[in-house]
Write a protein that holds these residues in place. Sequence first.
Motif, PDB file in Angstrom:
ATOM      1  N   ALA A  26       0.713  -1.269   0.025  1.00  0.00           N
ATOM      2  CA  ALA A  26       0.063  -0.383  -0.164  1.00  0.00           C
ATOM      3  C   ALA A  26       0.835   1.236  -0.020  1.00  0.00           C
ATOM      4  CB  ALA A  26      -0.915   0.025   1.313  1.00  0.00           C
ATOM      5  N   LYS A  27       1.997   1.344   0.647  1.00  0.00           N
ATOM      6  CA  LYS A  27       3.021   2.378   0.595  1.00  0.00           C
ATOM      7  C   LYS A  27       4.045   1.984  -0.218  1.00  0.00           C
ATOM      8  CE  LYS A  27       0.818   4.774   3.639  1.00  0.00           C
ATOM      9  NZ  LYS A  27       0.213   6.153   3.210  1.00  0.00           N
ATOM     10  N   ARG A  28       4.217   0.970  -1.345  1.00  0.00           N
ATOM     11  CA  ARG A  28       4.987   0.660  -2.355  1.00  0.00           C
ATOM     12  C   ARG A  28       6.430   0.201  -1.575  1.00  0.00           C
ATOM     13  NH1 ARG A  28       0.206   1.283  -3.811  1.00  0.00           N
ATOM     14  NH2 ARG A  28      -0.218   2.605  -5.575  1.00  0.00           N
ATOM     15  N   ASN A  29       5.921  -0.500  -0.567  1.00  0.00           N
ATOM     16  CA  ASN A  29       7.142  -0.972   0.243  1.00  0.00           C
ATOM     17  C   ASN A  29       8.193   0.082   0.640  1.00  0.00           C
ATOM     18  OD1 ASN A  29       6.233  -3.594   0.019  1.00  0.00           O
ATOM     19  ND2 ASN A  29       7.029  -3.861  -2.015  1.00  0.00           N
ATOM     20  N   CYS A  63      10.314  -1.275  -4.496  1.00  0.00           N
ATOM     21  CA  CYS A  63      10.715  -0.564  -3.182  1.00  0.00           C
ATOM     22  C   CYS A  63      10.733   0.905  -3.668  1.00  0.00           C
ATOM     23  CB  CYS A  63      11.839  -0.958  -2.239  1.00  0.00           C
ATOM     24  SG  CYS A  63      12.226  -0.036  -1.070  1.00  0.00           S
ATOM     25  N   ALA A  64       9.777   1.752  -2.917  1.00  0.00           N
ATOM     26  CA  ALA A  64      10.059   3.021  -3.155  1.00  0.00           C
ATOM     27  C   ALA A  64      10.819   4.088  -2.506  1.00  0.00           C
ATOM     28  CB  ALA A  64       8.447   3.688  -2.970  1.00  0.00           C
ATOM     29  N   GLY A  65      11.892   3.324  -1.754  1.00  0.00           N
ATOM     30  CA  GLY A  65      12.764   3.921  -0.981  1.00  0.00           C
ATOM     31  C   GLY A  65      12.341   4.307   0.329  1.00  0.00           C
ATOM     32  N   LEU A  66      13.152   5.548   0.934  1.00  0.00           N
ATOM     33  CA  LEU A  66      12.875   5.905   2.135  1.00  0.00           C
ATOM     34  C   LEU A  66      11.415   6.471   2.378  1.00  0.00           C
ATOM     35  CD1 LEU A  66      14.413   7.192   4.846  1.00  0.00           C
ATOM     36  CD2 LEU A  66      14.260   9.292   3.410  1.00  0.00           C
ATOM     37  N   ASP A  67      10.846   5.860   3.520  1.00  0.00           N
ATOM     38  CA  ASP A  67       9.538   6.360   4.077  1.00  0.00           C
ATOM     39  C   ASP A  67       9.596   7.815   4.042  1.00  0.00           C
ATOM     40  OD1 ASP A  67       7.115   7.043   5.119  1.00  0.00           O
ATOM     41  OD2 ASP A  67       7.029   5.161   5.939  1.00  0.00           O
ATOM     42  N   LEU A  68       9.012   8.453   3.199  1.00  0.00           N
ATOM     43  CA  LEU A  68       9.042   9.977   3.114  1.00  0.00           C
ATOM     44  C   LEU A  68       8.409  10.608   4.520  1.00  0.00           C
ATOM     45  CD1 LEU A  68       9.066  10.728  -0.677  1.00  0.00           C
ATOM     46  CD2 LEU A  68      11.038  11.345   0.857  1.00  0.00           C
ATOM     47  N   SER A  69       7.205   9.941   4.573  1.00  0.00           N
ATOM     48  CA  SER A  69       6.327  10.302   5.810  1.00  0.00           C
ATOM     49  C   SER A  69       7.132  10.587   7.410  1.00  0.00           C
ATOM     50  CB  SER A  69       5.220   9.723   5.973  1.00  0.00           C
ATOM     51  OG  SER A  69       5.373   8.283   6.523  1.00  0.00           O
ATOM     52  N   GLY A 110      15.456   5.445  -5.122  1.00  0.00           N
ATOM     53  CA  GLY A 110      15.998   6.009  -4.038  1.00  0.00           C
ATOM     54  C   GLY A 110      16.520   4.811  -3.080  1.00  0.00           C
ATOM     55  N   GLY A 111      16.207   4.603  -1.950  1.00  0.00           N
ATOM     56  CA  GLY A 111      16.754   3.744  -1.140  1.00  0.00           C
ATOM     57  C   GLY A 111      16.521   2.488  -1.477  1.00  0.00           C
ATOM     58  N   GLY A 112      15.295   2.176  -2.266  1.00  0.00           N
ATOM     59  CA  GLY A 112      14.852   0.992  -2.952  1.00  0.00           C
ATOM     60  C   GLY A 112      16.311   0.561  -3.785  1.00  0.00           C
ATOM     61  N   SER A 136      15.801  15.492  -6.399  1.00  0.00           N
ATOM     62  CA  SER A 136      14.741  16.477  -6.491  1.00  0.00           C
ATOM     63  C   SER A 136      14.049  16.929  -5.298  1.00  0.00           C
ATOM     64  CB  SER A 136      13.756  15.699  -7.616  1.00  0.00           C
ATOM     65  OG  SER A 136      13.604  14.445  -7.712  1.00  0.00           O
ATOM     66  N   ARG A 137      14.222  15.806  -4.268  1.00  0.00           N
ATOM     67  CA  ARG A 137      13.621  16.042  -2.856  1.00  0.00           C
ATOM     68  C   ARG A 137      14.256  16.912  -1.944  1.00  0.00           C
ATOM     69  NH1 ARG A 137       9.856  13.711  -5.040  1.00  0.00           N
ATOM     70  NH2 ARG A 137       9.471  11.642  -5.412  1.00  0.00           N
ATOM     71  N   GLY A 138      15.710  17.112  -2.468  1.00  0.00           N
ATOM     72  CA  GLY A 138      16.293  18.016  -1.723  1.00  0.00           C
ATOM     73  C   GLY A 138      17.403  17.249  -0.788  1.00  0.00           C
TER      74      GLY A 138
HETATM   75  C1  1HE Z   1       5.214   6.503   0.007  1.00  0.00           C
HETATM   76  C2  1HE Z   1       6.479   6.547  -0.808  1.00  0.00           C
HETATM   77  C3  1HE Z   1       7.681   6.934   0.047  1.00  0.00           C
HETATM   78  C4  1HE Z   1       4.997   5.882  -2.063  1.00  0.00           C
HETATM   79  N1  1HE Z   1       7.323   7.266   1.321  1.00  0.00           N
HETATM   80  N2  1HE Z   1       5.059   6.990   1.225  1.00  0.00           N
HETATM   81  N3  1HE Z   1      11.239   8.027  -2.593  1.00  0.00           N
HETATM   82  C5  1HE Z   1      10.659   8.539  -3.633  1.00  0.00           C
HETATM   83  O1  1HE Z   1      10.748   9.720  -3.926  1.00  0.00           O
HETATM   84  C6  1HE Z   1       9.704   7.948  -4.425  1.00  0.00           C
HETATM   85  C7  1HE Z   1       8.169   8.089  -3.892  1.00  0.00           C
HETATM   86  N4  1HE Z   1       7.366   7.371  -4.736  1.00  0.00           N
HETATM   87  C8  1HE Z   1       6.763   7.361  -5.946  1.00  0.00           C
HETATM   88  O2  1HE Z   1       7.562   8.092  -6.696  1.00  0.00           O
HETATM   89  C9  1HE Z   1       5.877   6.628  -6.444  1.00  0.00           C
HETATM   90  O3  1HE Z   1       5.089   6.188  -5.144  1.00  0.00           O
HETATM   91  C10 1HE Z   1       6.077   5.312  -7.208  1.00  0.00           C
HETATM   92  C11 1HE Z   1       6.649   5.636  -8.545  1.00  0.00           C
HETATM   93  C12 1HE Z   1       7.044   4.455  -6.269  1.00  0.00           C
HETATM   94  C13 1HE Z   1       4.818   4.522  -7.117  1.00  0.00           C
HETATM   95  O4  1HE Z   1       3.860   5.490  -7.859  1.00  0.00           O
HETATM   96  P1  1HE Z   1       2.030   4.795  -7.756  1.00  0.00           P
HETATM   97  O5  1HE Z   1       1.467   5.923  -8.620  1.00  0.00           O
HETATM   98  O6  1HE Z   1       2.057   3.497  -7.902  1.00  0.00           O
HETATM   99  O7  1HE Z   1       1.837   5.084  -6.237  1.00  0.00           O
HETATM  100  P2  1HE Z   1       1.434   6.444  -5.391  1.00  0.00           P
HETATM  101  O8  1HE Z   1       0.145   6.920  -5.650  1.00  0.00           O
HETATM  102  O9  1HE Z   1       2.487   7.394  -5.453  1.00  0.00           O
HETATM  103  O10 1HE Z   1       1.718   6.014  -3.914  1.00  0.00           O
HETATM  104  C14 1HE Z   1       0.898   5.025  -3.339  1.00  0.00           C
HETATM  105  C15 1HE Z   1       0.841   5.222  -1.587  1.00  0.00           C
HETATM  106  O11 1HE Z   1       2.219   4.956  -1.080  1.00  0.00           O
HETATM  107  C16 1HE Z   1       0.772   6.849  -1.404  1.00  0.00           C
HETATM  108  O12 1HE Z   1       0.092   6.788   0.146  1.00  0.00           O
HETATM  109  P3  1HE Z   1      -1.432   7.005   0.181  1.00  0.00           P
HETATM  110  O13 1HE Z   1      -1.826   6.933   1.556  1.00  0.00           O
HETATM  111  O14 1HE Z   1      -1.689   8.241  -0.620  1.00  0.00           O
HETATM  112  O15 1HE Z   1      -2.120   5.763  -0.419  1.00  0.00           O
HETATM  113  C17 1HE Z   1       2.222   7.258  -1.414  1.00  0.00           C
HETATM  114  O16 1HE Z   1       2.360   8.435  -0.522  1.00  0.00           O
HETATM  115  C18 1HE Z   1       2.780   6.369  -0.882  1.00  0.00           C
HETATM  116  N5  1HE Z   1       4.296   6.377  -1.049  1.00  0.00           N
HETATM  117  N6  1HE Z   1       6.196   6.039  -1.954  1.00  0.00           N
HETATM  118  C19 1HE Z   1       6.321   7.337   1.856  1.00  0.00           C
HETATM  119  N7  1HE Z   1       8.657   6.666  -0.585  1.00  0.00           N
HETATM  120  C20 1HE Z   1      18.422   6.060   3.426  1.00  0.00           C
HETATM  121  S1  1HE Z   1      17.957   7.481   2.562  1.00  0.00           S
HETATM  122  C21 1HE Z   1      17.158   7.237   1.131  1.00  0.00           C
HETATM  123  C22 1HE Z   1      16.357   8.427   0.362  1.00  0.00           C
HETATM  124  C23 1HE Z   1      15.423   7.982  -0.572  1.00  0.00           C
HETATM  125  O17 1HE Z   1      14.971   6.894  -0.545  1.00  0.00           O
HETATM  126  S2  1HE Z   1      14.626   9.446  -1.195  1.00  0.00           S
HETATM  127  C24 1HE Z   1      13.794   8.907  -2.265  1.00  0.00           C
HETATM  128  C25 1HE Z   1      12.130   8.353  -1.670  1.00  0.00           C
END
Ligand code: 1HE
Length: 261
Positions: A26-29, A63-69, A110-112, A136-138
Amino acid sequence: MTNPDIQLDIRGDHNEVAVIRLTRAAKRNALSDGLVAALRKTFENLPDTVRAAVIDGEGEHFCAGLDLSELKERDAGQGMHHSRAWHVALERIQYGPVPVVAALHGAVVGGGLELASACHIRVADESTFFALPEGSRGIFVGGGGSVRIPRLIGVARMTDMMLTGRVYNAVDGERIGLAQYLVPTGTAFDKAFALAQRIATNAPLTNYSLMHALPRIAEQPADHGFMTEALMSAIAQSAPEAKQRVRDFLEGKAGTKVQKA
Ligand code: 1HE
């Protein structure tokens, strides 16, 4: 297993393959702090029978990486400890007890991608895409990505991914080295599991050498590398299992003759 976002399943005739699945579709892992800690504990506590592992993700994305929330206001010290917690968890994978095959599909971002790059083999299906949206997330990578990803694809490509938000599809991802295998959509797990079963038949000391010695030798000056190689080679050869395997081959009993690809 206490964290509902991760599942451990032990498979194989001799319980030799661990399947570790992220179950937070649900949170894209996305990897919360709790899930990172659970990953660490899972790899620290694999049963002794396990000889290889597969990691994959439930749902449409690996995996969508770090839980941004959870990306709250952290001071510098807290930020450092957060990153260090990822380092410890992913080191338990890279330098853990057994080789790990990542079965990739959908987003590996990202973290994925940092998680995938801590694994020893990456199998991508055709739906896979790779990105480092930190730019792009700064923010910056914090899960070991700046150490591991350049070793897979080079500094220039990682810089481009982060500066421009470039996304690699599965075909190009395999071409540049983000994955070693490219398979049809929906088959990454099967391929990864078959590879893990094959890996599980190797002598444990050979697998250990590949996981723990090879990457360190590759970082050493050549002269030190040759020495470490000689020591590791002597240790691996000395195992009774190695002697038995060579004897089996020489007596035509091994069934492991190298076949033309
Ligand atoms: C999330 C996250 C997340 C989804 N943290 N909640 N990673 C990113 O910047 C990637 C962010 N995510 C995305 O770009 C997209 O979600 C996906 C391309 C992975 C998937 O898209 P999609 O259309 O299948 O899903 P969605 O509608 O964007 O997301 C579904 C739900 O997952 C939604 O929550 P809901 O409560 O509104 O249903 C999203 O908020 C949630 N969600 N990705 C938290 N990442 C050790 S440092 C590492 C640093 C990083 O990894 S930065 C990169 C973070």
